[in-house]
Design an enzyme around this catalytic site. Structure first.
Site, PDB file in Angstrom:
ATOM      1  N   THR A 126       1.043   5.185   2.674  1.00 54.84           N
ATOM      2  CA  THR A 126       1.001   6.460   3.392  1.00 54.84           C
ATOM      3  C   THR A 126       0.780   6.281   4.881  1.00 54.84           C
ATOM      4  OG1 THR A 126      -0.298   8.503   3.654  1.00 54.84           O
ATOM      5  CG2 THR A 126      -1.455   6.591   2.811  1.00 54.84           C
ATOM      6  N   GLU A 128      -1.168   7.999   6.536  1.00 49.68           N
ATOM      7  CA  GLU A 128      -2.588   8.224   6.812  1.00 49.68           C
ATOM      8  C   GLU A 128      -3.312   6.915   7.123  1.00 49.68           C
ATOM      9  OE1 GLU A 128      -4.508  11.040   6.929  1.00 49.68           O
ATOM     10  OE2 GLU A 128      -2.802  12.384   6.631  1.00 49.68           O
ATOM     11  N   TYR A 150      -9.422   8.310   1.380  1.00 46.81           N
ATOM     12  CA  TYR A 150      -8.077   8.221   0.806  1.00 46.81           C
ATOM     13  C   TYR A 150      -7.246   7.175   1.537  1.00 46.81           C
ATOM     14  CZ  TYR A 150      -3.133   9.438   0.245  1.00 46.81           C
ATOM     15  OH  TYR A 150      -1.774   9.375   0.045  1.00 46.81           O
ATOM     16  N   LYS A 154      -5.782   3.623   0.146  1.00 49.64           N
ATOM     17  CA  LYS A 154      -4.355   3.322   0.210  1.00 49.64           C
ATOM     18  C   LYS A 154      -4.099   2.016   0.967  1.00 49.64           C
ATOM     19  CE  LYS A 154      -1.745   6.483  -1.823  1.00 49.64           C
ATOM     20  NZ  LYS A 154      -0.692   6.146  -2.811  1.00 49.64           N
TER      21      LYS A 154
END
Length: 351
Positions: A126, A128, A150, A154
């Site tokens: 991701t 992010e 999160y 990841k």
């Protein structure tokens, strides 16, 4: 002989679209899902593919179930999409997010290594992971600086994927996808929260929508196009990592403005900023550079921002109209609870 694919998280937005894409390519598709008290197959039903895929109960915290899923499906390709995927929830449940989103990748990779290391593996990474601290387009060479549990989980999965690729000579690739949306997006995500709220306001069901940081900017693409990039990565001779993005960035405020415009409404009359929806840390700006994917995979985005917003709002308008006319069909919105009374670490109820 038809290729076989195993999709973890097949009941999610990307899993459902990917399943449909692979079926159209002639694949035999298997998918893992978590056993829940209330089944969550509405996306597969909505796309009319529920009876065309093979479903296997499994859980990312249970290694034995993952080994069993691989043995049952005997796949050529594994697309690992399952995760605790909502950034906001990762602040509420950081340990669970690490166990599922981070260690779940390790369990999946190790299951493949033990059963059949020749299986190709795709990891859903991701944008992010970049942390949103730079305002220039980000590519595969940029430094990661995760700003949420999160994103950190990841990033752990990203590096494990590379370690298994280099350490065990397995075909493992990371798709570093920037935000991608659709009418199948979950209602906890701001884009779908907005499109659904616009439809409800247009029909007089709701009077307002409460949002957090309106200035957060994202590189938003169309999910059905992004799942195609996953498949393209798996068809290459050598495994690699790719950024998938549109190269454009827009704010939450812009999304809201365009969404209400589709319904002929003025967003400023209905949008309320609520501090309960601000995160402890925010990736304030994310914009991707997908030059590598365009050159090596031949992938490029086709649906632009305004069209994406229009697709989402018009679909939610149609759904609510059908529902109000008495039609019942697989769909999430009528059953989604009002979040105003939900108390949590980041959504503090102000008495």
């Amino acid at each position: 002989m038809a290729k076989r694919a195993l999709i973890t998280g097949i009941t999610g937005q990307d899993g459902a679209y990917l399943a449909k894409f692979l079926l159209e390519k002639g694949y035999e598709v298997y998918g893992t899902y978590r056993r829940l008290s209330t089944p969550n197959f509405w996306r597969l039903q909505y796309l009319e593919i529920f009876d065309k895929v093979n479903l296997i109960p499994a859980d990312l915290v249970d290694s034995a179930s993952l080994v069993e899923a691989i043995k049952i499906s005997d796949p050529d390709e594994v697309y690992h999409l399952a995760a605790q995927s909502f950034v906001g929830a990762s602040f509420e449940q950081p340990v669970a997010t690490g166990m599922i989103t981070g260690l779940g990748v390790t369990r999946m990779l190790e299951a493949i290594r033990q059963v059949n290391p020749n299986i190709k593996f795709y990891q859903a990474s991701t944008s992010e992971m970049f942390g949103g601290r730079s305002e220039r387009p980000l590519n595969e060479e940029d430094v990661f600086a995760p700003a949420s549990p999160y994103a950190a989980a990841k990033l752990y999965g990203y590096w494990l994927t590379r370690i298994y690729r280099e350490g065990y000579n397995m075909f493992c690739c990371n798709g570093i996808l920037f935000n991608h949306e659709s009418p199948l997006r979950g209602l906890e995500f701001v884009t779908r929260k907005i499109s659904n709220a616009v439809a409800k306001i247009a029909f007089g069901i709701e009077k307002e929508v409460r949002l957090g940081n309106l200035e957060a900017r994202r590189d938003w693409g169309y999910a059905p196009e992004y799942v195609e990039s996953m498949w393209l990565m798996m068809q290459q001779k050598e495994p690699d990592d790719y950024v998938i993005a549109t190269g454009e960035t827009h704010s939450v405020k812009e999304f809201a403005e365009k969404a209400f415009e589709v319904a002929g409404l003025d967003w400023q009359e209905y949008v309320k900023v609520d501090k309960r929806f601000f995160r402890p840390l925010e990736a304030s700006y994310l914009r991707g550079d997908s030059t590598k994917a365009r050159k090596k995979l031949g992938w490029r985005p086709r649906v632009k921002f305004n069209e994406l917003v229009k697709i989402m709002v018009e679909e939610d308008l149609k759904r609510w109209e059908r529902w109000l006319n008495g039609e019942r069909f697989p769909w999430d919105a009528p059953y989604y609870p009002n979040e105003n009374r939900i108390l949590s670490r980041t959504l503090k109820f102000e008495r």
